[in-house]
Design a protein around this motif. Structure first.
Motif, PDB file in Angstrom:
ATOM      1  N   LYS A 154     -42.056  58.320  34.013  1.00  0.00           N
ATOM      2  CA  LYS A 154     -42.474  57.110  32.918  1.00  0.00           C
ATOM      3  C   LYS A 154     -42.339  57.677  31.613  1.00  0.00           C
ATOM      4  O   LYS A 154     -41.949  56.858  30.739  1.00  0.00           O
ATOM      5  CB  LYS A 154     -43.844  56.582  33.274  1.00  0.00           C
ATOM      6  N   MET A 155     -42.599  58.853  31.333  1.00  0.00           N
ATOM      7  CA  MET A 155     -42.367  59.192  29.861  1.00  0.00           C
ATOM      8  C   MET A 155     -40.855  59.385  29.490  1.00  0.00           C
ATOM      9  O   MET A 155     -40.656  58.967  28.541  1.00  0.00           O
ATOM     10  CB  MET A 155     -42.871  60.896  29.815  1.00  0.00           C
ATOM     11  N   ILE A 156     -39.843  59.650  30.535  1.00  0.00           N
ATOM     12  CA  ILE A 156     -38.392  59.743  30.376  1.00  0.00           C
ATOM     13  C   ILE A 156     -38.068  58.116  30.060  1.00  0.00           C
ATOM     14  O   ILE A 156     -37.252  57.819  29.279  1.00  0.00           O
ATOM     15  CB  ILE A 156     -37.840  60.169  31.532  1.00  0.00           C
ATOM     16  N   GLU A 157     -38.656  57.063  30.820  1.00  0.00           N
ATOM     17  CA  GLU A 157     -38.296  55.868  30.684  1.00  0.00           C
ATOM     18  C   GLU A 157     -38.554  55.296  29.257  1.00  0.00           C
ATOM     19  O   GLU A 157     -38.121  54.759  28.570  1.00  0.00           O
ATOM     20  CB  GLU A 157     -39.012  54.873  31.729  1.00  0.00           C
ATOM     21  N   LYS A 158     -39.820  55.821  28.691  1.00  0.00           N
ATOM     22  CA  LYS A 158     -40.212  55.571  27.454  1.00  0.00           C
ATOM     23  C   LYS A 158     -39.491  56.076  26.597  1.00  0.00           C
ATOM     24  O   LYS A 158     -39.173  55.171  25.547  1.00  0.00           O
ATOM     25  CB  LYS A 158     -41.872  55.813  27.261  1.00  0.00           C
ATOM     26  N   SER A 159     -39.203  57.052  26.606  1.00  0.00           N
ATOM     27  CA  SER A 159     -37.997  57.934  25.712  1.00  0.00           C
ATOM     28  C   SER A 159     -36.753  56.972  25.450  1.00  0.00           C
ATOM     29  O   SER A 159     -36.303  56.905  24.661  1.00  0.00           O
ATOM     30  CB  SER A 159     -37.914  59.263  26.142  1.00  0.00           C
ATOM     31  N   ILE A 160     -36.214  56.526  26.420  1.00  0.00           N
ATOM     32  CA  ILE A 160     -35.017  55.780  26.651  1.00  0.00           C
ATOM     33  C   ILE A 160     -35.473  54.420  25.976  1.00  0.00           C
ATOM     34  O   ILE A 160     -34.628  54.229  25.122  1.00  0.00           O
ATOM     35  CB  ILE A 160     -34.636  55.383  28.261  1.00  0.00           C
ATOM     36  N   ASN A 161     -36.602  53.800  26.097  1.00  0.00           N
ATOM     37  CA  ASN A 161     -36.824  52.511  25.530  1.00  0.00           C
ATOM     38  C   ASN A 161     -37.031  52.896  24.018  1.00  0.00           C
ATOM     39  O   ASN A 161     -36.310  52.024  23.124  1.00  0.00           O
ATOM     40  CB  ASN A 161     -38.111  51.942  26.172  1.00  0.00           C
ATOM     41  N   ASP A 162     -37.483  53.707  23.536  1.00  0.00           N
ATOM     42  CA  ASP A 162     -37.875  54.204  22.019  1.00  0.00           C
ATOM     43  C   ASP A 162     -36.262  54.518  21.482  1.00  0.00           C
ATOM     44  O   ASP A 162     -36.140  54.012  20.561  1.00  0.00           O
ATOM     45  CB  ASP A 162     -38.580  55.396  21.946  1.00  0.00           C
ATOM     46  N   LEU A 163     -35.629  55.159  22.214  1.00  0.00           N
ATOM     47  CA  LEU A 163     -34.307  55.400  21.652  1.00  0.00           C
ATOM     48  C   LEU A 163     -33.280  54.126  21.520  1.00  0.00           C
ATOM     49  O   LEU A 163     -32.809  53.734  20.532  1.00  0.00           O
ATOM     50  CB  LEU A 163     -33.499  56.310  22.772  1.00  0.00           C
TER      51      LEU A 163
END
Length: 135
Positions: free
Chosen positions: A121-130
């Motif tokens: 989920k943290m990686i998914e959030k990083s993708i969304n933030d990017l």
């Protein structure tokens, strides 16, 4: 700050305890101390991709992005399945403004991480933030 001279206290610690100490120093922003610990660990095992990744993360914390990039590429050469390494590389690339490459590397990390893992989920959030222009 830890002295660069030989420290007998460190001799009594196991490699895993040294790594934990280095990670804690990094979390506290004591990047120079953390890198010294990671260098001690790498003297024992120069092929430890996770320790190299941790060192790269500290270099990035010090704003030494080119060195961090080089270290991370080395870590991923040793272990291309190190998901956290792809995340660290993406963070460094985002600092260089290389958003497309950063996103591809986060997607690689996502493929290497089980969906049940809390870091997924943290990686998914990083993708969304990017995607939203955040770093």
């Amino acid at each position: 700050m830890i002295s660069e001279n030989k420290n007998p206290m460190l001799d009594d610690l196991s490699p895993s305890e040294l790594i934990s100490m280095g990670v804690q120093f990094g979390k506290e922003g004591l990047y120079e101390d953390a890198m010294m610990i990671f260098d001690l660990c790498l003297a024992l095992n120069p092929w430890d991709a996770l320790v190299i990744n941790n060192k790269a993360d500290c270099l990035a914390g010090l704003g030494k992005y080119k060195e961090a990039f080089d270290e991370e590429m080395y870590a991923l050469t040793i272990n291309p399945k190190l998901a956290i390494g792809w995340c660290t590389l993406a963070e460094i690339q985002a600092k260089f403004g290389e958003r497309f490459s950063a996103r591809l590397n986060l997607e690689t990390a996502l493929r290497l991480t089980p969906q049940t893992d809390k870091s997924y989920k943290m990686i998914e959030k990083s993708i969304n933030d990017l995607d939203e222009g955040k770093e």
